[in-house]
Design an enzyme around this catalytic site. Structure first.
Site, mmCIF file in Angstrom:
data_model
loop_
_atom_site.group_PDB
_atom_site.id
_atom_site.type_symbol
_atom_site.label_atom_id
_atom_site.label_comp_id
_atom_site.label_asym_id
_atom_site.label_seq_id
_atom_site.Cartn_x
_atom_site.Cartn_y
_atom_site.Cartn_z
ATOM 1 C CG ASP A 60 80.684 43.502 69.751
ATOM 2 O OD1 ASP A 60 81.044 44.192 68.976
ATOM 3 O OD2 ASP A 60 79.870 43.757 70.601
ATOM 4 C CD GLU A 97 84.401 46.563 69.079
ATOM 5 O OE1 GLU A 97 83.874 47.471 68.308
ATOM 6 O OE2 GLU A 97 83.370 45.740 69.877
#
Length: 622
Positions: free
Chosen positions: A321, A357
């Site tokens: 993330d 990401e």
């Protein structure tokens, strides 16, 4: 400097070693508790070189419950939140005895939090198996799962297992994954997390898990069986040929901003674990703090966590993330950053699947295409260009074919590293994408200010649910076209759980705080016809290896044909109403028709209905 013993609580035959790093703490005590949270012992750790504090306690066995208390200077502007009243969770804890519960007293200086904070558990790990090669290889289908919402309402899963990792190994769940061609599940965060401070007053809970505190300890709500439960689920999925990828949040701690709770890293060494600037916590995450991944203590913790999940649970890889934070140093983002280099060189991690990401809120925060060659990356340009093509935006055909061919304008080299998706956990569901022209996050309690924009969505003239058969059919037609586009895309593709059977979040595109029916998959009322359609797409892709290969589609591999069978010329790509194209590969042709009328393709001979996609295999009649 390496620690004298493994960090955390390391149980041996005659006791347990407790080891923790803090450069700035004056003293650190380990505190032991009984089952009623009563303190039964407290011992001071000996400070050694390199900031390591250590003690060996005889007769402390697996199952013992413990925490730390650290004392030192209290000066938040310098990153010091030392408060001996705060019980601190071991950053290397392998298990905790209860979930985190948000409470304003967690951040109140001088308030003893012993009754509020989970206790770490001295844990004997299951016998590790030598990690096998990853089951997943680029080109497969990743299926993004939130463990709790995915299984809470599954009718075939025993009630006691619903909402847990154990449910992922249930035969009915595995059968569903196999039906739609899943090659790896990507589990949204399963490490122990805490609600954001603003949620309890709104009677809301974080259901996604992107607010971790310790990284190795699984959240007891979704893994009551601890690491053994994960190991067992991974083994069952592997036996079915399905890999397991864990979504990890190493960009921030759930301790939030300067007003947040002192739970673990903040109270152990905030100046060492967090990025600070001008006396303030850096907030490149939008979550109140940013972890200092450029420093050795955080790098050691990240590498140890990743190794733990590979060695002790057998996972195949990780999705990171807000991944630019992993590689941001004093001079900005660096694809050769020490942490990324250490992952590549680590004998346990080197062959694992790594997915970034590739964006965050920090300086130079958008890094799509810039991660190391072995990494896959979430491709938001694919998401947006495919949405805009099917929405009917002008001059999108050239962008559209670039995306489904592997995004050669983004990724250098012969292979595409794109993870191509149209919908993910963050944003509209696939069904909501064609039913809402605007986000509807009112249930989140922030006056609809939260959530991503723009969404490039459309609603067929009616916002939200409709009883009009024509509108419902049109929406379903467009969902099928979007699904078919995903399965016709070169390289790795991704679906979020439930999009294959029409899940809705009622227009909420930021449902992280909706641990309820808004996010729980409605298995009983799912669209089984759409699910069967998705399974058929998976079958077509499996029979057409030239669709899923990792190499970029280039002129020698693919022909882009107009409906009349002639190759597209340069001037054709930007014709405003150019909405039909044939992608011709070895063994298969895929015909895309975005227009509102049926199109007759000359090569291969096929009539394609309005706003739909057709696959034609060379060994089958058109």
């Amino acid at each position: 400097m390496e620690p004298p013993f493994p960090p955390g609580a390391c149980a041996v035959e005659d006791g347990t070693h407790f080891t923790i790093w803090s450069e700035h703490a004056e003293t650190i005590d380990v505190v032991l508790f009984d089952a009623d949270d009563s303190e039964i012992a407290r011992q001071r750790l000996e400070a050694g070189q390199g900031g390591w504090h250590h003690i060996f306690l005889e007769s402390i066995e697996p199952g013992a419950r413990y925490g730390f208390r650290a004392n030192g200077r209290y000066d938040p502007s310098a990153g010091h939140w030392y408060d001996p009243a705060k019980l601190l969770v071991d950053p290397y804890a392998l298990a905790i005895d209860r979930p985190f519960v948000q409470d304003p007293r967690l951040g109140q200086r001088g308030y003893d939090t012993v009754a509020l904070v989970p206790k770490a558990i001295v844990t004997a790990l299951p016998e590790p198996a030598f990690p096998e090669p990853p089951r997943f290889t680029p080109g497969g289908l990743i299926y993004e799962i939130g463990v709790r919402p995915f299984t809470m309402l599954h009718p075939d899963v025993p009630e006691a297992q619903r909402g847990t990792i154990a449910a992922l190994g249930h035969p009915a769940v595995i059968a569903h994954l196999q039906k739609i061609g899943v090659t790896a599940v990507e589990l949204m965060p399963i490490s122990a997390w805490i609600d954001e401070r603003h949620l309890p007053p709104l009677w809301l809970r974080n259901g996604w898990g992107y607010n971790s505190v310790p990284f190795m300890a699984l959240d007891p709500r979704i893994a009551p069986g601890g690491i053994g439960e994960l190991q067992d689920a991974v083994a069952k999925l592997h036996a079915a040929g399905i890999g397991v990828i864990l979504d990890m949040v190493f960009n921030h701690s759930g301790e939030s901003d300067a007003m947040g709770g002192t739970l673990s890293l903040r109270g152990i060494d905030g100046a060492g674990y967090f990025r600070m600037a001008d006396g303030m916590l850096v907030n490149d995450t939008g979550c109140g703090n940013t972890l200092a991944c450029e420093r050795a203590p955080m790098q050691r913790l990240i590498l140890g966590t990743l190794r733990h999940f590979v060695v002790n649970a057998g996972v195949d890889g990780f999705r990171f993330d807000l991944a630019p934070i992993l590689a941001r140093g004093p001079d900005g983002f660096d694809p050769n950053a020490p942490l990324l280099a250490a992952i590549a060189a680590d004998p346990v991690l080197a062959d694992r699947v790594m997915i970034a990401e590739p964006w965050d809120l920090g300086p130079g925060g958008y890094q799509l295409g810039n991660f190391p060659a072995g990494w896959l990356e979430w491709n938001d340009r694919y998401r947006d260009d495919v949405r805009r093509f099917w929405r009917g935006d002008e001059h999108r055909l050239g962008d559209f074919v670039t995306r489904i061919a592997g995004s050669s304008d983004v990724f250098t080299g012969a292979a595409t590293r794109s993870v191509s998706f149209v919908a993910a956990h963050d944003g509209f569901t696939l069904a909501d994408l064609v039913a809402y022209a605007a986000k509807h996050n009112e249930a989140n309690g922030e006056a609809n200010r939260d959530g991503h924009e723009p969404n490039f969505s459309w609603n067929m003239g009616v916002e939200g649910p409709s009883d009009d058969p024509a509108i419902r059919d049109a929406r379903r037609r467009d969902v099928k076209a979007l699904l078919a586009t995903i399965f016709a895309t070169r390289g790795t593709i991704m679906l979020t759980a439930g999009d294959e059977f029409g899940r809705t979040q009622r227009g909420n595109n930021n449902a992280y705080c909706q641990d309820n029916a808004i996010t729980w998959l409605d298995w009983a009322n799912r669209d089984t016809d759409l699910e069967d359609f998705t399974a058929a797409l998976a079958g077509l892709r499996a029979r057409s290896p030239h669709l899923s290969g990792p190499a970029m589609l280039t002129g020698g591999d693919v022909a882009w044909l107009r409906p009349d069978g002639e190759p597209f010329k340069d001037e054709d790509w930007n014709i405003p109403d150019a909405g039909a194209v044939a992608m011709k590969l070895t063994g298969v042709s895929v015909l895309f028709n975005r227009t509102e009328a049926e199109v007759i393709f000359a090569d291969p001979a096929k009539t394609v209905p309005a706003r739909s996609v057709a696959f034609v295999l060379d060994d089958e009649p058109a």
